[in-house]
Motif scaffolding. Structure first.
Motif, PDB file in Angstrom:
ATOM      1  N   ASN A  82       0.823  -1.204   0.000  1.00  0.00           N
ATOM      2  CA  ASN A  82       0.000   0.000   0.000  1.00  0.00           C
ATOM      3  C   ASN A  82       0.856   1.253   0.000  1.00  0.00           C
ATOM      4  O   ASN A  82       0.532   2.249  -0.619  1.00  0.00           O
ATOM      5  N   GLU A  83       1.972   1.201   0.729  1.00  0.00           N
ATOM      6  CA  GLU A  83       2.831   2.378   0.845  1.00  0.00           C
ATOM      7  C   GLU A  83       3.991   2.326  -0.132  1.00  0.00           C
ATOM      8  O   GLU A  83       4.302   3.289  -0.797  1.00  0.00           O
ATOM      9  N   THR A  84       4.657   1.182  -0.219  1.00  0.00           N
ATOM     10  CA  THR A  84       5.840   1.108  -1.074  1.00  0.00           C
ATOM     11  C   THR A  84       6.128  -0.320  -1.484  1.00  0.00           C
ATOM     12  O   THR A  84       5.883  -1.254  -0.733  1.00  0.00           O
ATOM     13  N   LEU A 131       9.182  11.259  -6.430  1.00  0.00           N
ATOM     14  CA  LEU A 131       9.395  10.817  -5.056  1.00  0.00           C
ATOM     15  C   LEU A 131       9.190   9.312  -4.998  1.00  0.00           C
ATOM     16  O   LEU A 131       8.261   8.785  -5.605  1.00  0.00           O
ATOM     17  N   VAL A 132      10.055   8.617  -4.261  1.00  0.00           N
ATOM     18  CA  VAL A 132       9.938   7.168  -4.108  1.00  0.00           C
ATOM     19  C   VAL A 132      10.017   6.835  -2.622  1.00  0.00           C
ATOM     20  O   VAL A 132      10.879   7.356  -1.906  1.00  0.00           O
ATOM     21  N   SER A 133       9.109   5.980  -2.168  1.00  0.00           N
ATOM     22  CA  SER A 133       9.108   5.550  -0.777  1.00  0.00           C
ATOM     23  C   SER A 133       9.906   4.260  -0.627  1.00  0.00           C
ATOM     24  O   SER A 133       9.727   3.322  -1.409  1.00  0.00           O
ATOM     25  N   VAL A 134      10.788   4.229   0.368  1.00  0.00           N
ATOM     26  CA  VAL A 134      11.591   3.048   0.650  1.00  0.00           C
ATOM     27  C   VAL A 134      11.317   2.641   2.091  1.00  0.00           C
ATOM     28  O   VAL A 134      11.474   3.445   3.010  1.00  0.00           O
ATOM     29  N   ASP A 135      10.916   1.401   2.279  1.00  0.00           N
ATOM     30  CA  ASP A 135      10.580   0.902   3.608  1.00  0.00           C
ATOM     31  C   ASP A 135      11.820   0.331   4.286  1.00  0.00           C
ATOM     32  O   ASP A 135      12.536  -0.490   3.706  1.00  0.00           O
ATOM     33  N   LEU A 170      12.193   9.510  -0.673  1.00  0.00           N
ATOM     34  CA  LEU A 170      13.404  10.034  -1.287  1.00  0.00           C
ATOM     35  C   LEU A 170      13.073  10.763  -2.588  1.00  0.00           C
ATOM     36  O   LEU A 170      12.170  10.379  -3.328  1.00  0.00           O
ATOM     37  N   LYS A 171      13.852  11.815  -2.856  1.00  0.00           N
ATOM     38  CA  LYS A 171      13.667  12.625  -4.051  1.00  0.00           C
ATOM     39  C   LYS A 171      14.576  12.129  -5.169  1.00  0.00           C
ATOM     40  O   LYS A 171      15.747  11.811  -4.937  1.00  0.00           O
TER      41      LYS A 171
END
Length: 352
Positions: free
Chosen positions: A104-106, A145-149, A157-158
């Motif tokens: 759901n998030e990343t 933008l990328v989400s890293v868990d 992160l940009k």
């Protein structure tokens, strides 16, 4: 790795971008094809046709995490149905690694330390190569933008990358202008380099050398969160310093000379503290006619030999050569060479 069966490797469709050897920082890594032995549950598994990175200058060789995917080399040939493969991967404890169910998030993330620890030594290194390669592949977009868990904590992160070096790639945060997120290159040498940054950062800070603080780190060396430095990389500003007799050129050159002299004296007193003095590892802060240098990366460079170091050769020959190489491999964007000094951000290579 079985050296005797290594052969030059053909490119997988399109040629991969060249990278600089993380050990000697001089040679370019070439891709070769070899076999690799790994212990899985007490049994020796020989993996054929595995791609490896090799430096023809210093002899360094390591599996290429971007090419040798864990699933491809260990499992795919043994399964006719993907459902059976997935079932066995889950049973083997990969639920919190590649098989991420919390999408759901990343869809990008690092497996928990507990999951990584549960793997055997050979399989663990192979997994870590593939995991960091997978994350870096997911951070290749030109913008966004990328989400890293990371263990349930999401880091946004940009893109594009802030900078890149021999041992890692660095990214800005969306909402943390004071910090950067560094991902190790997918090689054991690079992860060991990142692990060493924790201890050596404390050492250099204790010796009075300006270094970025470590804000968060991974005990397997997959990533590190560091304080973002002020100033600009010497690799970025060198060509903008003007005539060698100009005030700015002299001021920066003298500051870099004093800084490197100080480091070399420290290396003599503490031989185990050698780090790289390459131009992408020195940041320069200029303010009000004053100039100060900072050390970007405190990871050790044990194969570097400074016994015959001469600053004039370093400044006039080595630095320009290294900057040319950084541009060739994409560590520095080409437009940094032509832009005015005040248009260049201090972020361009913060990694290594």
């Amino acid at each position: 790795m079985n050296d005797t069966s290594a052969t030059p490797a053909a490119g997988p469709g399109s040629a991969a971008r060249a990278e600089i050897c993380p050990r000697c920082e001089d040679g370019l890594l070439a891709t070769v094809e070899t076999t690799h032995d790994v212990m899985v549950d007490g049994s020796l598994v020989r993996i054929p046709r595995v791609r490896a990175d090799e430096c023809r200058v210093c002899g360094y060789r390591s599996l290429s995490g971007r090419e040798a995917r864990l699933i491809d080399v260990l499992f795919t040939s043994s399964y006719e149905r993907i459902a059976d493969l997935v079932a066995d991967l889950r049973a083997a404890g990969y639920r919190s690694m590649f098989l991420r169910e919390d999408r759901n998030e990343t869809g990008l993330g690092f497996g928990s330390s507990e999951s990584v620890e549960s793997l055997g030594g050979d399989l663990r290194e192979l997994y870590l190569d593939n995991e960091t390669g997978h994350v870096l592949d997911g951070l290749q977009a030109p913008s966004g933008l990328v989400s890293v868990d990371v263990a349930g904590e999401v880091h946004r992160l940009k893109l594009p990358k802030l900078g890149e070096g021999e041992n890692g790639t660095v990214f800005n945060y969306e909402a943390r202008p004071d910090a950067v997120f560094k991902v190790a290159k997918p090689r054991p040498y690079c992860r060991d380099h990142v692990i060493g940054e924790n201890e050596m950062t404390r050492f250099f800070a204790g010796e009075g050398v300006p270094v970025p603080r470590i804000l968060e780190s991974d005990r397997f060396g997959r990533f590190v969160v560091k304080e973002r430095l002020a100033g600009k990389s010497l690799a970025v500003i060198y060509d903008q310093l003007g005539d060698p007799d100009s005030a700015r050129h002299v001021r920066v050159r003298d500051a870099v000379r004093r800084f490197i002299d100080r480091l070399l004296e420290l290396f003599v007193r503490h031989p185990g503290s050698k780090v790289s003095v390459s131009p992408n590892n020195i940041f320069v802060v200029e303010s009000g006619g004053r100039c100060e240098c900072l050390l970007v990366d405190t990871g050790l460079a044990p194969f570097h030999d400074y016994s015959s170091f001469r600053f004039e050769e370093y400044w006039n020959v080595t630095v320009p050569q290294k900057i040319k190489r950084y541009r060739e491999v994409g560590y520095i964007e080409p437009d940094h060479h032509h832009g005015p000094a005040d248009a260049v951000t201090g972020g361009a290579p913060q990694p290594r």
